[in-house]
Design a protein around this motif. Structure first.
Motif, PDB file in Angstrom:
ATOM      1  N   UNK A 162       3.520 -60.267  13.462  1.00  0.00           N
ATOM      2  CA  UNK A 162       2.362 -60.581  12.635  1.00  0.00           C
ATOM      3  C   UNK A 162       1.743 -59.279  12.147  1.00  0.00           C
ATOM      4  N   UNK A 163       0.960 -59.374  11.099  1.00  0.00           N
ATOM      5  CA  UNK A 163       0.220 -58.213  10.593  1.00  0.00           C
ATOM      6  C   UNK A 163      -1.176 -58.686  10.231  1.00  0.00           C
ATOM      7  N   UNK A 182       2.087 -63.887   8.756  1.00  0.00           N
ATOM      8  CA  UNK A 182       1.958 -64.827   9.849  1.00  0.00           C
ATOM      9  C   UNK A 182       3.100 -64.773  10.851  1.00  0.00           C
ATOM     10  N   UNK A 183       2.919 -65.495  11.954  1.00  0.00           N
ATOM     11  CA  UNK A 183       3.908 -65.534  13.028  1.00  0.00           C
ATOM     12  C   UNK A 183       4.979 -66.590  12.798  1.00  0.00           C
ATOM     13  N   UNK A 189      -1.191 -68.850  14.106  1.00  0.00           N
ATOM     14  CA  UNK A 189      -1.800 -67.911  13.157  1.00  0.00           C
ATOM     15  C   UNK A 189      -3.311 -68.080  13.126  1.00  0.00           C
ATOM     16  N   UNK A 190      -3.755 -69.328  13.055  1.00  0.00           N
ATOM     17  CA  UNK A 190      -5.196 -69.602  13.008  1.00  0.00           C
ATOM     18  C   UNK A 190      -5.869 -69.145  14.296  1.00  0.00           C
ATOM     19  N   UNK A 219       7.970 -57.932  18.415  1.00  0.00           N
ATOM     20  CA  UNK A 219       8.578 -58.167  19.730  1.00  0.00           C
ATOM     21  C   UNK A 219       8.620 -56.904  20.578  1.00  0.00           C
ATOM     22  N   UNK A 220       8.411 -57.075  21.863  1.00  0.00           N
ATOM     23  CA  UNK A 220       8.415 -55.973  22.817  1.00  0.00           C
ATOM     24  C   UNK A 220       9.595 -56.107  23.767  1.00  0.00           C
ATOM     25  N   UNK A 221      10.157 -54.983  24.162  1.00  0.00           N
ATOM     26  CA  UNK A 221      11.285 -55.000  25.087  1.00  0.00           C
ATOM     27  C   UNK A 221      10.835 -55.444  26.480  1.00  0.00           C
TER      28      UNK A 221
END
Length: 233
Positions: A162-163, A182-183, A189-190, A219-221
């Motif tokens: 997302x941004x 959005x995701x 998102x909301x 995403x994170x490792x």
């Protein structure tokens, strides 16, 4: 939003600064897990970034390297990044990507940085502040947003992109949040926008902080480790 924190916390965000992956770049945060693939013994990575708007290029860079970048959106507006293709050390690749933009990277840790305009000069008695996010405050953004996201939906943290743009008041409270990307889930998102609106930063922003701050989440490792690092911080 690359955008910039203590080493552990810095890994937690993709904020454009940089808040930013699914965490902050702060800022710019943004936080991205490195793309799959082997790195050379020298620490080089394979880059395939086309010449394009700087915002998009930084997102691709963050995804490849896993670094967090936090930067005010007006710093990157209207700027284009150079193409970076081939095997490079992350810092070398970033230097190539920023060639011709007039910007330079300032690292807060091995895994986080913000962008500055070294050529900026004061033009008045107090000077015009360059549109950059101070490294110390980038850490505040990254840490605060990461903690909020972990407490909000810990099981989902680090699993979406997302941004967002954040407008932070003098008291450190986010008065407005706007979703840029959005995701993929309208309800999430909301809820994410609602979570960011009214969020209280660990410290008020410095005077003249460029607004809005762009936060990229990715995403994170090891999202669980990121959450443990900021828990109770």
């Amino acid at each position: 939003m690359t955008v910039t924190q203590a080493t552990g916390a810095a890994r937690a965000l993709a904020w454009r600064l940089a808040l930013g992956r699914a965490a902050l770049g702060l800022f710019a945060l943004g936080l991205c897990a490195p793309a799959p693939g082997r790195a050379a013994e020298s620490g080089r990575l394979r880059f395939d970034i086309a010449a394009q708007p700087l915002d998009a290029a930084l997102a691709a860079y963050a995804q490849t390297t896993g670094m967090a970048v936090l930067v005010a959106s007006r710093v990157t507006a209207g700027r284009r990044a150079a193409a970076v293709q081939g095997w490079y050390a992350p810092q070398d690749a970033l230097s190539r990507l920023l060639a011709g933009t007039g910007l330079q990277a300032r690292y807060s840790s091995a895994t986080a940085f913000t962008l500055v305009e070294p050529a900026a000069r004061p033009s008045g008695p107090d000077g015009d502040r360059p549109a950059t996010v101070p490294l110390a405050y980038a850490g505040v953004l990254q840490r605060t947003v990461t903690r909020a996201l972990c407490q909000w939906r810990g099981a989902e943290f680090g699993r979406y992109r997302a941004a967002l743009q954040l407008w932070i008041g003098r008291n450190g409270v986010v008065g407005r949040a706007a979703l840029l990307t959005g995701t993929g889930d309208a309800q999430r998102d909301a809820a994410l926008t609602g979570l960011m609106t009214g969020l209280v930063m660990d410290a008020p922003p410095p005077a003249g902080l460029p607004q809005p701050v762009l936060i990229r989440l990715a995403p994170r490792a090891d999202a669980a480790a990121d959450c443990r690092h900021v828990a109770g911080g």
